[in-house]
Structures are given as structure tokens and as C-alpha cells.
Design a protein around this motif. Structure first.
Motif: not given
Length: 210
Positions: A12-19, A79-94
Motif C-alpha cells: 500500500t503506497p503512503v498517501a499524503h492528503d491531508p497528511f 513505509l514512513f521512513g521512521i525509526d521506532l526500534h526504541d518506541a514503547p507501545t500502548m494498546v487500547t480497545l474501544r
């Protein structure tokens, strides 16, 4: 094990409109989605529930684990060219949306990336655009949207957060299941939000057990 369509996500290509964002229909394939929905708890009040504060059947629990596995993190990084290797995660359910939900907002900048996974079957409400998330061009007009994402059929939405990532939806009251995964920053604001998340998990575990 649970089946998720990573091949579709990676194509899936990254779309840029509106971000920058990606929308992936059927990221949870239909047969897997049916099994997950059968394992979901009934949540008949609004709010985000930490996944360890609710009772999940085996397929639903496997989905929550899969959302935090390295394959999804790596796909988003690529896909987004970012580094998340040290990013903590948070998962919630609605599981329930009220008349108070859907107002235009940007997510906290302590959340580097927002991942939303929608688990609802197709209904007439979504066809009427009620409760369908809109990616907006600004903070003032819910009708000024570039993309509308029906919250159905295992659709995945991913976007890096920023000061102009405005989104919201038209009023909807009723069951509306979504999983939100956030990759967090590592600063004090993020640590504070993660602490609040853990306290919320404890409190909601008590109230659901009551």
C-alpha cells in the motif's frame, strides 16, 4: 497464530492528503475477523480500555499480541521512513461510541504513530457515514476531509502524529470496536501517559470485575 495481511500492507503506497497515512482494507481477513469478533468482550460504555483490563477470548488475545509484534513495527518503519526500534507501545480497545466522541482533534504528540484497526461488520450506519473517521484538512470543519475511513471489516489505518493531523467523525452512538496501538516517544510526557495508562488499566480491571 493469527492471520494478518502484511503483504497487502507492504504494497500500500503512503498517501499524503491531508497528511501521510495508509489505509489497508481487510488487513484482518474475513475468516480471522469472524473468529476475533466472537472472542470480543461486550463493552457497553465509552472509553479506551487497556487490553489487559478486559477478558479476551483466544483469537482476540492473539490479535492484540500480533499488533505489538516486530513485523508490524518494521512495516511501519519502512513505509514512513521512521525509526521506532526504541518506541514503547500502548494498546487500547474501544467498544462503544457515544455522542461525546468524534470531535475534531489531533492525538497527543507523546504518540509518535497512531495505528487504528477497525473490527466492525458492514452496517447501514457506516454507509450513512456515521462514525466513519475523517482525515481533515484543518481543525474547524468536519466536512473538509480528504479521506473517510469506514470502521469496518478489519481495516487498518496508520499515520505518524503531528500538529496538523486533524481527524474526527460524525456522531454515532452504539457498538464500534477499534484497537488503537500507539508507538510512544521516550520523553517525560510519554512516560506520564504510560503511567496513566497503567493506572487506568488497574482501575478499569476493578470496575469491570465488579
Amino acid at each position: 497464530m493469527i492471520s494478518l495481511d502484511f503483504a497487502r500492507l507492504l504494497k500500500t503506497p503512503v498517501a499524503h492528503d491531508p497528511f501521510p497515512h495508509v489505509v489497508v482494507p481487510d488487513f484482518v481477513p474475513p475468516a480471522t475477523l469472524d473468529a476475533v469478533l466472537a472472542d470480543m468482550p461486550r463493552l457497553d460504555r465509552r472509553g479506551s480500555f487497556p487490553v489487559d483490563s478486559v477478558r479476551l477470548g483466544p483469537h482476540a488475545a492473539a490479535l492484540m499480541r500480533a499488533m505489538e509484534e516486530p513485523m508490524l513495527r518494521g512495516a511501519i518503519e519502512g513505509l514512513f521512513g521512521i525509526d521506532l526500534h526504541d518506541a514503547p507501545t500502548m494498546v487500547t480497545l474501544r467498544g462503544w461510541t457515544s455522542e461525546r466522541d468524534g470531535r475534531i482533534h489531533c492525538d497527543s504528540l507523546a504518540k509518535r504513530v497512531t495505528v487504528l484497526l477497525y473490527l466492525n461488520p458492514q452496517t447501514d450506519a457506516w454507509a450513512r457515514q456515521e462514525g466513519c473517521l475523517r482525515l481533515l484538512r484543518g481543525p474547524d470543519d468536519l466536512e473538509d476531509f480528504a479521506v473517510e475511513v469506514p470502521p469496518i471489516n478489519g481495516t487498518l489505518l496508520v499515520f505518524p502524529n503531528g500538529p496538523t493531523t486533524w481527524h474526527g467523525h460524525r456522531r454515532f452512538v452504539g457498538p464500534r470496536y477499534s484497537v488503537q496501538l500507539n508507538y510512544m516517544t521516550t520523553d517525560d510526557k510519554a512516560r506520564s501517559e504510560l503511567r496513566r495508562h497503567r493506572i487506568s488499566a488497574f482501575v478499569k480491571r476493578l470496575t469491570l470485575a465488579a
